[in-house]
Design a protein around this motif. Structure first.
Motif, PDB file in Angstrom:
ATOM      1  N   ALA A   1      39.533  48.090  48.881  1.00 61.48           N
ATOM      2  CA  ALA A   1      39.972  47.524  47.819  1.00 61.48           C
ATOM      3  C   ALA A   1      40.788  48.551  46.760  1.00 61.48           C
ATOM      4  O   ALA A   1      40.928  48.300  45.809  1.00 61.48           O
ATOM      5  CB  ALA A   1      38.755  46.969  47.050  1.00 61.48           C
ATOM      6  N   SER A  38      33.170  42.348  43.627  1.00 61.75           N
ATOM      7  CA  SER A  38      33.402  41.427  42.473  1.00 61.75           C
ATOM      8  C   SER A  38      33.058  41.875  41.183  1.00 61.75           C
ATOM      9  O   SER A  38      33.718  41.636  40.131  1.00 61.75           O
ATOM     10  CB  SER A  38      32.931  40.000  42.998  1.00 61.75           C
ATOM     11  OG  SER A  38      33.400  39.560  44.313  1.00 61.75           O
ATOM     12  N   ASP A  74      35.589  44.330  40.088  1.00 59.34           N
ATOM     13  CA  ASP A  74      36.759  44.049  39.806  1.00 59.34           C
ATOM     14  C   ASP A  74      36.898  42.821  38.784  1.00 59.34           C
ATOM     15  O   ASP A  74      37.928  42.476  38.490  1.00 59.34           O
ATOM     16  CB  ASP A  74      37.810  43.720  40.934  1.00 59.34           C
ATOM     17  CG  ASP A  74      37.234  42.460  41.551  1.00 59.34           C
ATOM     18  OD1 ASP A  74      36.639  41.527  41.226  1.00 59.34           O
ATOM     19  OD2 ASP A  74      37.512  42.457  43.009  1.00 59.34           O
ATOM     20  N   GLY A  75      35.790  42.331  38.378  1.00 58.48           N
ATOM     21  CA  GLY A  75      35.787  41.422  37.443  1.00 58.48           C
ATOM     22  C   GLY A  75      36.272  39.967  37.943  1.00 58.48           C
ATOM     23  O   GLY A  75      36.325  39.140  36.901  1.00 58.48           O
ATOM     24  N   SER A  76      36.123  39.644  39.243  1.00 57.48           N
ATOM     25  CA  SER A  76      36.970  38.572  39.638  1.00 57.48           C
ATOM     26  C   SER A  76      35.836  37.553  39.995  1.00 57.48           C
ATOM     27  O   SER A  76      36.130  36.362  40.126  1.00 57.48           O
ATOM     28  CB  SER A  76      37.521  38.711  40.964  1.00 57.48           C
ATOM     29  OG  SER A  76      36.523  39.338  42.095  1.00 57.48           O
ATOM     30  N   ALA A  77      34.470  37.754  39.827  1.00 61.27           N
ATOM     31  CA  ALA A  77      33.406  36.511  40.104  1.00 61.27           C
ATOM     32  C   ALA A  77      32.265  37.051  39.332  1.00 61.27           C
ATOM     33  O   ALA A  77      31.982  38.298  38.950  1.00 61.27           O
ATOM     34  CB  ALA A  77      33.440  36.491  41.604  1.00 61.27           C
ATOM     35  N   THR A  78      31.450  36.027  38.923  1.00 57.06           N
ATOM     36  CA  THR A  78      29.959  36.237  38.543  1.00 57.06           C
ATOM     37  C   THR A  78      29.112  36.282  39.741  1.00 57.06           C
ATOM     38  O   THR A  78      29.265  35.194  40.475  1.00 57.06           O
ATOM     39  CB  THR A  78      29.813  34.970  37.559  1.00 57.06           C
ATOM     40  OG1 THR A  78      30.673  35.008  36.489  1.00 57.06           O
ATOM     41  CG2 THR A  78      28.374  35.254  36.932  1.00 57.06           C
ATOM     42  N   GLN A 111      29.479  41.280  46.823  1.00 52.94           N
ATOM     43  CA  GLN A 111      29.293  40.638  45.315  1.00 52.94           C
ATOM     44  C   GLN A 111      29.502  41.913  44.265  1.00 52.94           C
ATOM     45  O   GLN A 111      30.115  41.797  43.029  1.00 52.94           O
ATOM     46  CB  GLN A 111      27.886  40.182  45.002  1.00 52.94           C
ATOM     47  CG  GLN A 111      28.006  38.580  45.715  1.00 52.94           C
ATOM     48  CD  GLN A 111      27.095  37.799  45.105  1.00 52.94           C
ATOM     49  OE1 GLN A 111      27.563  37.173  43.997  1.00 52.94           O
ATOM     50  NE2 GLN A 111      25.869  37.404  45.165  1.00 52.94           N
TER      51      GLN A 111
END
Length: 279
Positions: free
Chosen positions: A90, A264, A267-271, A261
């Motif tokens: 990543a 995520s 990178d702030g892409s998902a909760t 998770q």
């Protein structure tokens, strides 16, 4: 057995062979300062607090932001082996360490402040901003102590975090044959000797601006009660608690669902969901 002997035994972590990393890191050493954290009597307990110990650190270069891995009691950086490829793929710049008396670092006695002192020394060596810290078990207390000592991070992830140190000490005393009253006295002796309340909550009170926190914990964890994660989440502003089934206390480090998770979160892409994918 006397109280000092019981405490010394309790502060001696188990040593295990270090597993290998999937990607070979750059290894380097740091020497911890005489007083790793303000408020702890390093001049009286240099071995316990890691004063002047040489610790082994690890680096995986990357073009992206920096993530630091903080292991728990009896662990080492290589316990995060399953995290290295996902993090580096990543683009993250990854740093990790073996706290005093753990992994390949010097020392025979250990403590949460010594772990925190190592994290702080590594952050100061790095010199740049830290995007995220991932702490497992006692690494949660170490991370919070480091934040209280001035380490700054954009995000924090806890895996099966320990909130209270003293519960472990009392249970240690009971296992060694102390009565309930004697075990309570052992805890008071430790607190008097070290002049500190070692818990996430007490350290959190000294963190000026706590970063956002995500906690992953298995309700069936037999090593650290799930309730400790609930207590941390209730007291930590901007926190999220995610229940993870069937991973226990150590296998959570191997869960691909948790790793995905956590990425995520970083990178702030998902909760995070209530139940991550099965490991």
């Amino acid at each position: 057995m006397t109280f000092p002997e019981l405490v010394s035994l309790w502060l001696t972590p188990p040593r295990f062979p270090s597993p290998s990393f999937p990607i070979e890191p750059r290894r380097f050493s740091l020497t911890l300062p005489t007083v790793p954290l303000e408020g702890f009597p390093a001049e009286r307990y240099p071995e316990v607090l890691g004063a002047q110990k040489t610790v082994t650190c690890y680096e995986w270069p990357g073009t992206g932001p920096t993530v630091v891995l903080a292991h728990g009691w009896g662990g080492c950086a290589a316990q995060f082996a399953g995290w290295i490829k996902p993090l580096t793929q990543a683009g993250y710049h990854v740093l990790a360490y073996d706290a005093p008396a753990h992994g390949d670092s010097e020392g025979t006695l250990a403590s949460a402040p010594a772990n925190a002192g190592t994290l702080k020394a590594l952050a100061e060596w790095h010199g740049g901003p830290i995007h995220g810290i991932i702490g497992h078990s006692l690494g949660a207390i170490a991370t919070t102590l480091a934040l209280a000592a001035g380490v700054q991070a954009g995000r924090v992830v806890f895996l099966a975090p320990i909130c209270f140190v003293y519960d472990g000490l009392k249970n240690h005393g009971l296992r060694e044959g102390l009565t309930e009253a004697e075990a309570d006295e052992l805890v008071r002796y430790f607190e008097t000797e070290f002049s500190a309340n070692l818990s996430v909550l007490s350290a959190l009170e000294r963190v000026a601006s706590p970063p956002p926190l995500t906690i992953f914990h298995d309700r069936a964890d037999t090593s650290v009660p799930y309730e400790e994660a609930e207590i941390i989440a209730a007291r930590w502003p901007g926190s999220t608690l995610v229940e993870v089934p069937r991973v226990g206390h150590t296998r959570i480090l191997l869960s691909r669902g948790v790793i995905q998770q956590a990425l995520s979160v970083l990178d702030g892409s998902a909760t995070p969901q209530e139940t991550p994918p099965a490991p």
